[in-house]
Design an enzyme around this catalytic site. Structure first.
Site, PDB file in Angstrom:
ATOM      1  N   CYS A 219      -1.339  -0.538   7.734  1.00 25.08           N
ATOM      2  CA  CYS A 219      -0.035   0.570   6.765  1.00 25.08           C
ATOM      3  C   CYS A 219      -0.402   1.803   8.896  1.00 25.08           C
ATOM      4  O   CYS A 219       0.195   2.738   8.719  1.00 25.08           O
ATOM      5  CB  CYS A 219      -0.770   1.938   6.001  1.00 25.08           C
ATOM      6  SG  CYS A 219      -1.082   1.029   4.850  1.00 25.08           S
TER       7      CYS A 219
ATOM      8  N   GLU B 172       0.883   4.189   1.935  1.00 23.09           N
ATOM      9  CA  GLU B 172       1.658   4.504   2.549  1.00 23.09           C
ATOM     10  C   GLU B 172       2.419   3.518   3.736  1.00 23.09           C
ATOM     11  O   GLU B 172       3.884   4.404   4.274  1.00 23.09           O
ATOM     12  CB  GLU B 172       0.506   4.345   4.016  1.00 23.09           C
ATOM     13  CG  GLU B 172      -1.057   5.370   3.230  1.00 23.09           C
ATOM     14  CD  GLU B 172      -2.106   4.503   2.775  1.00 23.09           C
ATOM     15  OE1 GLU B 172      -2.087   3.569   2.561  1.00 23.09           O
ATOM     16  OE2 GLU B 172      -3.019   4.538   3.148  1.00 23.09           O
TER      17      GLU B 172
ATOM     18  N   HIS C  20       1.172  -1.322  -0.277  1.00 25.28           N
ATOM     19  CA  HIS C  20      -0.354  -0.199   0.331  1.00 25.28           C
ATOM     20  C   HIS C  20       0.856   1.117   0.197  1.00 25.28           C
ATOM     21  O   HIS C  20       2.220   0.700   0.463  1.00 25.28           O
ATOM     22  CB  HIS C  20      -0.708  -0.362   1.058  1.00 25.28           C
ATOM     23  CG  HIS C  20      -1.986  -1.029   1.175  1.00 25.28           C
ATOM     24  ND1 HIS C  20      -3.050  -1.055   2.187  1.00 25.28           N
ATOM     25  CD2 HIS C  20      -2.020  -1.905   0.455  1.00 25.28           C
ATOM     26  CE1 HIS C  20      -4.227  -2.025   1.427  1.00 25.28           C
ATOM     27  NE2 HIS C  20      -3.289  -2.660   1.219  1.00 25.28           N
TER      28      HIS C  20
ATOM     29  N   CYS D 297      -4.912   2.435   6.332  1.00 23.67           N
ATOM     30  CA  CYS D 297      -5.855   0.804   6.858  1.00 23.67           C
ATOM     31  C   CYS D 297      -5.059   0.279   8.104  1.00 23.67           C
ATOM     32  O   CYS D 297      -3.665   1.322   8.182  1.00 23.67           O
ATOM     33  CB  CYS D 297      -5.696  -0.189   5.311  1.00 23.67           C
ATOM     34  SG  CYS D 297      -3.912  -0.936   5.731  1.00 23.67           S
TER      35      CYS D 297
HETATM   36 ZN   LIG Z   1      -3.200   0.255   4.098  1.00 23.92          ZN
END
Ligand SMILES: [Zn+2]
Length: 169
Positions: free
Chosen positions: A100, A69, A67, A97
């Protein structure tokens, strides 16, 4: 806005909005590269961008843990010492999320500004198999930590939603 004049880190400055818009623009770039429309960047206390990343969660180039981030936070952590990371802000086109948020916590980045909320994102993605969002606000993850992470968001949700419109079909 410095962390001295805003110790809680929850006020939003013009520079914050500018950097958040840059992360939204990067999410558009990520989509243009055939990836999911997510992006994040990390800026230091002076507003200088020290790391940025688009989503790279699709094999074979990427994997589901990449991801934006998480990748940006890891890059920043390799570039800066802990004292500097504590003064950094991570800007992201969508709320981190829980994976992250965990990475942000463990890298010691002190502040997060996000555009789309996890809830709004779910409204855009539906239960798409490539993005089964986890309904766990990043504030709840950070609240369990021993170190404070300031959070600002959602901000600029309409702008951040644009790259997602028509994507998750
Ligand atoms: Zn994430």
């Amino acid at each position: 806005m410095t962390r001295q004049s805003d110790p809680a880190g929850t006020a939003l400055s013009r520079r914050d909005l500018d950097l958040l818009r840059q992360s939204i623009a990067l999410s558009e770039t990520s989509k243009a590269r055939g990836r999911h429309p997510f992006a994040a960047l990390v800026a230091d206390e002076a507003g200088k961008i020290v790391a940025s990343a688009g989503n790279n969660s699709m094999p074979p180039e990427g994997d589901p843990t990449q991801h934006a981030e998480l990748v940006a936070a890891a890059m920043a952590a390799r570039a800066l010492p802990p004292e500097a990371l504590a003064q950094c802000t991570l800007y992201t086109s969508a709320e981190p999320c829980c994976m992250c948020a965990g990475a942000i916590y463990w890298t010691g980045i002190g502040r997060v500004v996000y555009a789309l909320s996890e809830h709004a994102l779910l409204g855009l993605t539906g239960n798409h198999p490539e993005n089964p969002t986890l309904s766990l606000p990043c504030r709840e993850v950070f609240a369990r930590g021993q170190r404070q992470v300031a959070v600002v968001g959602p901000v600029l949700e309409e702008e951040a939603a644009k790259p997602h419109v028509g994507f998750w079909k």
